[in-house]
Motif scaffolding. Structure first.
Motif, PDB file in Angstrom:
ATOM      1  N   VAL A 109       4.733 -25.533  -5.556  1.00 50.19           N
ATOM      2  CA  VAL A 109       5.466 -24.359  -5.085  1.00 50.19           C
ATOM      3  C   VAL A 109       4.542 -23.485  -4.244  1.00 50.19           C
ATOM      4  O   VAL A 109       3.442 -23.162  -4.676  1.00 50.19           O
ATOM      5  CB  VAL A 109       6.004 -23.526  -6.272  1.00 50.19           C
ATOM      6  CG1 VAL A 109       6.673 -22.261  -5.760  1.00 50.19           C
ATOM      7  CG2 VAL A 109       6.932 -24.352  -7.129  1.00 50.19           C
ATOM      8  N   GLN A 110       4.970 -23.155  -3.055  1.00 51.36           N
ATOM      9  CA  GLN A 110       4.203 -22.232  -2.211  1.00 51.36           C
ATOM     10  C   GLN A 110       4.990 -20.950  -2.082  1.00 51.36           C
ATOM     11  O   GLN A 110       6.173 -20.966  -1.759  1.00 51.36           O
ATOM     12  CB  GLN A 110       3.948 -22.845  -0.841  1.00 51.36           C
ATOM     13  CG  GLN A 110       2.973 -24.010  -0.878  1.00 51.36           C
ATOM     14  CD  GLN A 110       2.641 -24.524   0.498  1.00 51.36           C
ATOM     15  OE1 GLN A 110       3.454 -24.436   1.411  1.00 51.36           O
ATOM     16  NE2 GLN A 110       1.442 -25.059   0.656  1.00 51.36           N
ATOM     17  N   LEU A 111       4.325 -19.852  -2.323  1.00 55.79           N
ATOM     18  CA  LEU A 111       4.974 -18.550  -2.293  1.00 55.79           C
ATOM     19  C   LEU A 111       4.396 -17.706  -1.176  1.00 55.79           C
ATOM     20  O   LEU A 111       3.195 -17.799  -0.883  1.00 55.79           O
ATOM     21  CB  LEU A 111       4.760 -17.824  -3.626  1.00 55.79           C
ATOM     22  CG  LEU A 111       5.272 -18.528  -4.868  1.00 55.79           C
ATOM     23  CD1 LEU A 111       4.786 -17.824  -6.108  1.00 55.79           C
ATOM     24  CD2 LEU A 111       6.787 -18.582  -4.855  1.00 55.79           C
ATOM     25  N   GLN A 112       5.239 -16.880  -0.610  1.00 58.41           N
ATOM     26  CA  GLN A 112       4.789 -15.994   0.453  1.00 58.41           C
ATOM     27  C   GLN A 112       5.311 -14.598   0.187  1.00 58.41           C
ATOM     28  O   GLN A 112       6.519 -14.384   0.120  1.00 58.41           O
ATOM     29  CB  GLN A 112       5.286 -16.478   1.811  1.00 58.41           C
ATOM     30  CG  GLN A 112       4.867 -15.594   2.975  1.00 58.41           C
ATOM     31  CD  GLN A 112       3.371 -15.602   3.188  1.00 58.41           C
ATOM     32  OE1 GLN A 112       2.742 -16.651   3.286  1.00 58.41           O
ATOM     33  NE2 GLN A 112       2.779 -14.406   3.247  1.00 58.41           N
ATOM     34  N   ALA A 113       4.383 -13.657   0.024  1.00 56.86           N
ATOM     35  CA  ALA A 113       4.753 -12.256  -0.120  1.00 56.86           C
ATOM     36  C   ALA A 113       4.660 -11.584   1.241  1.00 56.86           C
ATOM     37  O   ALA A 113       3.738 -11.857   2.011  1.00 56.86           O
ATOM     38  CB  ALA A 113       3.837 -11.568  -1.111  1.00 56.86           C
ATOM     39  N   SER A 114       5.604 -10.709   1.535  1.00 56.53           N
ATOM     40  CA  SER A 114       5.594 -10.014   2.816  1.00 56.53           C
ATOM     41  C   SER A 114       6.118  -8.597   2.641  1.00 56.53           C
ATOM     42  O   SER A 114       6.709  -8.262   1.612  1.00 56.53           O
ATOM     43  CB  SER A 114       6.460 -10.765   3.830  1.00 56.53           C
ATOM     44  OG  SER A 114       7.796 -10.838   3.385  1.00 56.53           O
ATOM     45  N   GLY A 115       5.892  -7.772   3.656  1.00 56.77           N
ATOM     46  CA  GLY A 115       6.407  -6.415   3.651  1.00 56.77           C
ATOM     47  C   GLY A 115       5.344  -5.345   3.552  1.00 56.77           C
ATOM     48  O   GLY A 115       5.662  -4.161   3.491  1.00 56.77           O
ATOM     49  N   GLY A 116       4.087  -5.742   3.517  1.00 55.42           N
ATOM     50  CA  GLY A 116       3.027  -4.755   3.400  1.00 55.42           C
ATOM     51  C   GLY A 116       2.855  -3.923   4.654  1.00 55.42           C
ATOM     52  O   GLY A 116       3.482  -4.171   5.678  1.00 55.42           O
ATOM     53  N   GLY A 117       2.003  -2.908   4.547  1.00 53.06           N
ATOM     54  CA  GLY A 117       1.739  -2.044   5.691  1.00 53.06           C
ATOM     55  C   GLY A 117       1.150  -0.729   5.247  1.00 53.06           C
ATOM     56  O   GLY A 117       0.442  -0.677   4.235  1.00 53.06           O
ATOM     57  N   LEU A 118       1.451   0.305   5.999  1.00 49.73           N
ATOM     58  CA  LEU A 118       0.939   1.643   5.711  1.00 49.73           C
ATOM     59  C   LEU A 118       2.120   2.575   5.519  1.00 49.73           C
ATOM     60  O   LEU A 118       3.057   2.588   6.329  1.00 49.73           O
ATOM     61  CB  LEU A 118       0.070   2.130   6.868  1.00 49.73           C
ATOM     62  CG  LEU A 118      -0.505   3.551   6.754  1.00 49.73           C
ATOM     63  CD1 LEU A 118      -1.473   3.630   5.588  1.00 49.73           C
ATOM     64  CD2 LEU A 118      -1.189   3.932   8.061  1.00 49.73           C
ATOM     65  N   VAL A 119       2.086   3.346   4.448  1.00 51.39           N
ATOM     66  CA  VAL A 119       3.181   4.268   4.167  1.00 51.39           C
ATOM     67  C   VAL A 119       2.597   5.564   3.622  1.00 51.39           C
ATOM     68  O   VAL A 119       1.528   5.550   2.983  1.00 51.39           O
ATOM     69  CB  VAL A 119       4.192   3.636   3.184  1.00 51.39           C
ATOM     70  CG1 VAL A 119       3.542   3.351   1.848  1.00 51.39           C
ATOM     71  CG2 VAL A 119       5.419   4.509   3.017  1.00 51.39           C
ATOM     72  N   GLN A 120       3.259   6.664   3.860  1.00 54.06           N
ATOM     73  CA  GLN A 120       2.794   7.949   3.358  1.00 54.06           C
ATOM     74  C   GLN A 120       3.209   8.144   1.903  1.00 54.06           C
ATOM     75  O   GLN A 120       4.225   7.598   1.447  1.00 54.06           O
ATOM     76  CB  GLN A 120       3.350   9.083   4.209  1.00 54.06           C
ATOM     77  CG  GLN A 120       2.725   9.170   5.592  1.00 54.06           C
ATOM     78  CD  GLN A 120       3.149  10.428   6.328  1.00 54.06           C
ATOM     79  OE1 GLN A 120       4.243  10.941   6.119  1.00 54.06           O
ATOM     80  NE2 GLN A 120       2.272  10.922   7.193  1.00 54.06           N
ATOM     81  N   ALA A 121       2.448   8.930   1.193  1.00 53.67           N
ATOM     82  CA  ALA A 121       2.789   9.258  -0.188  1.00 53.67           C
ATOM     83  C   ALA A 121       4.197   9.851  -0.247  1.00 53.67           C
ATOM     84  O   ALA A 121       4.578  10.659   0.626  1.00 53.67           O
ATOM     85  CB  ALA A 121       1.779  10.234  -0.762  1.00 53.67           C
ATOM     86  N   GLY A 122       4.945   9.411  -1.245  1.00 54.69           N
ATOM     87  CA  GLY A 122       6.324   9.849  -1.378  1.00 54.69           C
ATOM     88  C   GLY A 122       7.322   8.961  -0.656  1.00 54.69           C
ATOM     89  O   GLY A 122       8.535   9.082  -0.848  1.00 54.69           O
ATOM     90  N   GLY A 123       6.813   8.058   0.146  1.00 55.43           N
ATOM     91  CA  GLY A 123       7.677   7.170   0.913  1.00 55.43           C
ATOM     92  C   GLY A 123       8.095   5.952   0.113  1.00 55.43           C
ATOM     93  O   GLY A 123       7.823   5.825  -1.077  1.00 55.43           O
TER      94      GLY A 123
END
Length: 123
Positions: free
Chosen positions: A1-15
């Motif tokens: 099984v190969q898994l891929q996580a995505s959606g990371g980045g930079l976000v401000q506190a409270g976001g």
């Protein structure tokens, strides 16, 4: 099984931010899926897990009430919706699959791991 996580980045506190975990082949039929995270110089920490049907979830204390794990069994995607983010949520987030239909909070419950996705919460 190969898994891929995505959606990371930079976000401000409270976001808010949403992470997704996809698998190379169908894993949702019988397997629990979890999210873990690891911040620099810290131990890997359990975030959340969801059972094979998607109707039972369990969260780490530090994210309860702010994060929601869900799964789309048709698309075989497990998502982590993160709200009211704090700087201490900054980490690399990993998704992992169990061999069992229900998973716990221990990383050794999950033999299959993805590469991880990084995001940073700025204050």
């Amino acid at each position: 099984v190969q898994l891929q996580a995505s959606g990371g980045g930079l976000v401000q506190a409270g976001g808010s931010l949403r992470l997704s975990c996809t698998a190379s082949r169908r894993t949702s039929s019988n397997n629990a899926v979890a999210w873990f995270r690891q911040a620099p110089k810290k131990e890997r920490e359990f975030v959340a897990t969801i059972n094979w049907r998607g109707d039972s979830t369990y969260y780490g204390d530090s994210v309860k009430g702010r994060f929601t794990i869900s799964r789309d069994r048709v698309k075989d995607i497990v998502a982590l919706q993160m709200n009211n983010l704090k700087p201490e949520d900054t980490a690399v987030y990993f998704c992992a699959v169990s061999r069992r239909s229900y998973g716990g909070a221990q990383s050794n419950d999950y033999p299959y791991w993805g590469q991880g996705t990084q995001f940073t919460v700025s204050s």
